[in-house]
Design a protein around this motif. Structure first.
Motif, mmCIF file in Angstrom:
data_model
loop_
_atom_site.group_PDB
_atom_site.id
_atom_site.type_symbol
_atom_site.label_atom_id
_atom_site.label_comp_id
_atom_site.label_asym_id
_atom_site.label_seq_id
_atom_site.Cartn_x
_atom_site.Cartn_y
_atom_site.Cartn_z
ATOM 1 N N LEU A 1 0.858 -1.185 0.000
ATOM 2 C CA LEU A 1 0.000 0.000 0.000
ATOM 3 C C LEU A 1 0.892 1.231 0.000
ATOM 4 O O LEU A 1 1.712 1.413 0.916
ATOM 5 C CB LEU A 1 -0.914 0.005 1.224
ATOM 6 C CG LEU A 1 -2.134 -0.925 1.231
ATOM 7 C CD1 LEU A 1 -1.732 -2.391 1.188
ATOM 8 C CD2 LEU A 1 -2.980 -0.674 2.479
ATOM 9 N N GLY A 2 0.779 2.055 -1.026
ATOM 10 C CA GLY A 2 1.632 3.224 -1.164
ATOM 11 C C GLY A 2 1.392 4.257 -0.076
ATOM 12 O O GLY A 2 0.328 4.327 0.542
ATOM 13 N N VAL B 1 -7.451 3.608 1.797
ATOM 14 C CA VAL B 1 -7.941 2.333 1.264
ATOM 15 C C VAL B 1 -9.351 2.114 1.785
ATOM 16 O O VAL B 1 -9.562 1.951 2.992
ATOM 17 C CB VAL B 1 -7.017 1.170 1.671
ATOM 18 C CG1 VAL B 1 -7.541 -0.156 1.129
ATOM 19 C CG2 VAL B 1 -5.597 1.426 1.176
ATOM 20 N N SER B 2 -10.317 2.109 0.886
ATOM 21 C CA SER B 2 -11.713 1.945 1.295
ATOM 22 C C SER B 2 -12.325 0.643 0.788
ATOM 23 O O SER B 2 -13.497 0.379 1.039
ATOM 24 C CB SER B 2 -12.550 3.137 0.802
ATOM 25 O OG SER B 2 -12.447 3.275 -0.597
ATOM 26 N N GLN B 3 -11.544 -0.153 0.038
ATOM 27 C CA GLN B 3 -11.994 -1.463 -0.421
ATOM 28 C C GLN B 3 -10.846 -2.455 -0.311
ATOM 29 O O GLN B 3 -9.714 -2.082 0.001
ATOM 30 C CB GLN B 3 -12.506 -1.361 -1.868
ATOM 31 C CG GLN B 3 -13.780 -0.538 -2.000
ATOM 32 C CD GLN B 3 -14.231 -0.391 -3.439
ATOM 33 O OE1 GLN B 3 -13.630 0.330 -4.213
ATOM 34 N NE2 GLN B 3 -15.308 -1.100 -3.789
ATOM 35 N N ASP B 4 -11.124 -3.721 -0.572
ATOM 36 C CA ASP B 4 -10.126 -4.764 -0.381
ATOM 37 C C ASP B 4 -8.957 -4.620 -1.354
ATOM 38 O O ASP B 4 -9.113 -4.151 -2.481
ATOM 39 C CB ASP B 4 -10.752 -6.145 -0.573
ATOM 40 C CG ASP B 4 -11.752 -6.501 0.515
ATOM 41 O OD1 ASP B 4 -11.934 -5.686 1.445
ATOM 42 O OD2 ASP B 4 -12.340 -7.591 0.435
ATOM 43 N N VAL B 5 -7.794 -5.085 -0.888
ATOM 44 C CA VAL B 5 -6.599 -5.147 -1.726
ATOM 45 C C VAL B 5 -6.304 -6.619 -1.994
ATOM 46 O O VAL B 5 -5.979 -7.362 -1.066
ATOM 47 C CB VAL B 5 -5.397 -4.484 -1.035
ATOM 48 C CG1 VAL B 5 -4.152 -4.560 -1.923
ATOM 49 C CG2 VAL B 5 -5.718 -3.030 -0.677
ATOM 50 N N PRO B 6 -6.428 -7.090 -3.250
ATOM 51 C CA PRO B 6 -6.190 -8.515 -3.528
ATOM 52 C C PRO B 6 -4.748 -8.930 -3.262
ATOM 53 O O PRO B 6 -3.834 -8.101 -3.225
ATOM 54 C CB PRO B 6 -6.527 -8.639 -5.023
ATOM 55 C CG PRO B 6 -7.374 -7.454 -5.339
ATOM 56 C CD PRO B 6 -6.892 -6.365 -4.435
ATOM 57 N N LYS B 7 -4.544 -10.211 -3.080
ATOM 58 C CA LYS B 7 -3.196 -10.749 -2.900
ATOM 59 C C LYS B 7 -2.275 -10.309 -4.030
ATOM 60 O O LYS B 7 -2.695 -10.206 -5.186
ATOM 61 C CB LYS B 7 -3.233 -12.283 -2.893
ATOM 62 C CG LYS B 7 -3.827 -12.940 -1.657
ATOM 63 C CD LYS B 7 -3.812 -14.450 -1.839
ATOM 64 C CE LYS B 7 -4.495 -15.173 -0.687
ATOM 65 N NZ LYS B 7 -3.689 -15.169 0.529
ATOM 66 N N TYR B 8 -1.024 -10.064 -3.672
ATOM 67 C CA TYR B 8 0.087 -9.815 -4.603
ATOM 68 C C TYR B 8 0.015 -8.470 -5.305
ATOM 69 O O TYR B 8 0.870 -8.168 -6.136
ATOM 70 C CB TYR B 8 0.172 -10.910 -5.685
ATOM 71 C CG TYR B 8 0.058 -12.320 -5.158
ATOM 72 C CD1 TYR B 8 0.901 -12.775 -4.151
ATOM 73 C CD2 TYR B 8 -0.896 -13.198 -5.669
ATOM 74 C CE1 TYR B 8 0.805 -14.070 -3.669
ATOM 75 C CE2 TYR B 8 -0.999 -14.498 -5.193
ATOM 76 C CZ TYR B 8 -0.142 -14.931 -4.183
ATOM 77 O OH TYR B 8 -0.249 -16.211 -3.704
ATOM 78 N N VAL C 1 -1.400 -0.973 -4.416
ATOM 79 C CA VAL C 1 -2.367 0.108 -4.553
ATOM 80 C C VAL C 1 -1.733 1.401 -4.066
ATOM 81 O O VAL C 1 -0.799 1.405 -3.265
ATOM 82 C CB VAL C 1 -3.668 -0.172 -3.764
ATOM 83 C CG1 VAL C 1 -4.327 -1.450 -4.230
ATOM 84 C CG2 VAL C 1 -3.398 -0.216 -2.261
ATOM 85 N N ALA C 2 -2.250 2.513 -4.539
ATOM 86 C CA ALA C 2 -1.783 3.831 -4.113
ATOM 87 C C ALA C 2 -2.845 4.847 -4.488
ATOM 88 O O ALA C 2 -3.695 4.613 -5.345
ATOM 89 C CB ALA C 2 -0.444 4.173 -4.758
ATOM 90 N N GLY C 3 -2.788 5.996 -3.829
ATOM 91 C CA GLY C 3 -3.681 7.089 -4.194
ATOM 92 C C GLY C 3 -4.528 7.567 -3.040
ATOM 93 O O GLY C 3 -4.768 6.848 -2.067
ATOM 94 N N GLY D 1 -0.958 -2.335 -10.216
ATOM 95 C CA GLY D 1 -0.165 -3.446 -10.718
ATOM 96 C C GLY D 1 0.162 -4.441 -9.623
ATOM 97 O O GLY D 1 -0.426 -4.425 -8.531
ATOM 98 N N LEU D 2 1.111 -5.309 -9.917
ATOM 99 C CA LEU D 2 1.556 -6.312 -8.956
ATOM 100 C C LEU D 2 2.677 -5.748 -8.085
ATOM 101 O O LEU D 2 3.430 -4.865 -8.501
ATOM 102 C CB LEU D 2 2.055 -7.557 -9.686
ATOM 103 C CG LEU D 2 1.014 -8.364 -10.470
ATOM 104 C CD1 LEU D 2 1.700 -9.442 -11.285
ATOM 105 C CD2 LEU D 2 -0.023 -8.978 -9.530
ATOM 106 N N ASN D 3 2.809 -6.307 -6.900
ATOM 107 C CA ASN D 3 3.895 -5.940 -5.989
ATOM 108 C C ASN D 3 5.140 -6.735 -6.370
ATOM 109 O O ASN D 3 5.567 -7.654 -5.671
ATOM 110 C CB ASN D 3 3.472 -6.219 -4.545
ATOM 111 C CG ASN D 3 4.554 -5.871 -3.542
ATOM 112 O OD1 ASN D 3 5.462 -5.084 -3.832
ATOM 113 N ND2 ASN D 3 4.462 -6.463 -2.358
ATOM 114 N N LEU D 4 5.718 -6.375 -7.507
ATOM 115 C CA LEU D 4 6.815 -7.165 -8.069
ATOM 116 C C LEU D 4 8.039 -7.187 -7.157
ATOM 117 O O LEU D 4 8.700 -8.223 -7.026
ATOM 118 C CB LEU D 4 7.187 -6.622 -9.448
ATOM 119 C CG LEU D 4 6.083 -6.701 -10.507
ATOM 120 C CD1 LEU D 4 6.542 -6.061 -11.805
ATOM 121 C CD2 LEU D 4 5.670 -8.148 -10.740
#
Length: 347
Positions: free
Chosen positions: A239-240, A245-252, A255-257, A264-267
């Motif tokens: 998470l940037g 964050v107001s909704q779920d963050v999927p695996k891998y 998110v930012a903003g 994208g993916l957390n490469l």
């Protein structure tokens, strides 16, 4: 409250056991002062081979259960129903209140407060550090909370909870706030009632989790991240900084903003955690098919998700399966759905 402390202080000073000295780590500045110890009830597995060191200004209730080799610094208080495991260290001005069970080799830094006199209990595992002026296991900030309810907090092993962090008990007797093992929770974070924190997470400074947030494993939040109540943060996500964050963050995913969006993916995180290049390539392909389709016939989000679920090669990759399941889970029952994503325009 002050009269109770005075009575307990009198009890402490009335004991006449031989001097045991001060623990060198914390009490060097008191070397010239008179040394004094108090009687406490030792747990059944302790012996006198490694005695406790208790400063004369500390108020330790005679009913407290104190393990072997515990060091209690100046102006600390320990409640009658508290249990301190072997090798615990209380720096000056730290306090253990209420029904609190602390495991072995835990350190309470100066000014830390652990536990609460309200109904319920706080249980802390082994090898934890509670930072300066952190407040752990106090009653929640939920208006639905009732004073007669027993509420709970459980913390695992090997956690580093830094200065000025607050962690609250559950809001009702049928639930509990849980923190797993090996987490780094940096300064001034807040973990509200009924949160579930997994293992090996990093919450950077000023991360704020509202009630009932669930954080899986190996999640990394940057500073000043705010998470809405009931959201789920999937394993290995990032998470940037400054994200709301107001909704779920999927695996891998990453998110930012100001209103967090999928980016994208957390490469970097996946690489650091040992995911193979083949797994990462499969995750990239799946992510593009779901979130970054540029063709006009891409179909709806549900269509794209179903397409990946039916892809013969991708669906055989466990990491892809886990990401798909994480996305599906976010749309069941009362879950909040996933963070918004930017539509790919092919530019």
């Amino acid at each position: 409250m002050s009269s109770l402390f005075l009575k307990l202080a009198a009890l402490s000073r009335s004991r006449t056991l031989p001097s045991l000295g001060f623990h060198p780590r914390f009490f060097s500045s008191f070397a010239e002062k008179e040394e004094q110890s108090v009687n406490v009830h030792h747990s059944s597995n302790t012996t006198t081979t490694n005695p406790c060191f208790i400063h004369p200004t500390a108020i330790v209730h005679p009913n407290a259960l104190i393990g072997q080799g515990v060091s209690i610094g100046p102006f600390c208080t320990v409640s009658p129903s508290a249990k301190l495991g072997n090798g615990c260290q209380l720096q000056p001005g730290s306090h253990i209140f209420g029904n609190t069970d602390v495991g072995d080799n835990c350190m309470m830094m100066a000014g830390a407060i652990v536990g609460d006199d309200y109904p319920g209990c706080t249980v802390i595992g082994n090898n934890n550090i509670i930072g300066h002026h952190a407040v752990i296991g106090v009653r929640c900030q939920d208006l639905k909370y009732k004073l007669e309810d027993e509420c709970f907090l459980e913390i695992g092993d090997n956690n580093d909870i830094r200065e000025h962090t607050s962690v609250h008990r559950s809001s009702k007797s049928t639930d509990k706030t849980v923190i797993g093992d090996g987490n780094l929770i940096m300064g001034s974070c807040h973990i509200a009632h009924d949160c579930k924190i997994g293992n090996n997470n990093i919450l950077a400074n000023n991360t704020l989790l509202a009630g009932h947030v669930e954080v899986e494993d190996y999640v990394h939040t940057a500073g000043a991240t705010v998470v809405h109540q009931f959201c789920h943060l999937g394993s290995f996500s990032f998470l940037g900084g400054g994200s709301v964050v107001s909704q779920d963050v999927p695996k891998y995913t990453m998110v930012a903003g100001e209103r967090a969006e999928l980016r994208g993916l957390n490469l970097v995180g996946l690489t650091r955690r040992g995911f193979s290049m083949a797994e990462i390539r499969s995750l990239k392909t799946a992510y593009r098919k779901i979130f970054m389709r540029a063709d006009a016939n891409a179909g709806s989000f549900e269509d794209r998700l179903a397409e990946v679920e039916q892809h013969e090669e991708l669906i055989r990759v466990p990491a892809v399966q886990a990401m798909l399941q994480s996305i599906r889970n976010s749309f069941v029952e009362d879950r909040r759905g996933i963070c918004k994503f930017r539509h790919w325009n092919g530019s």
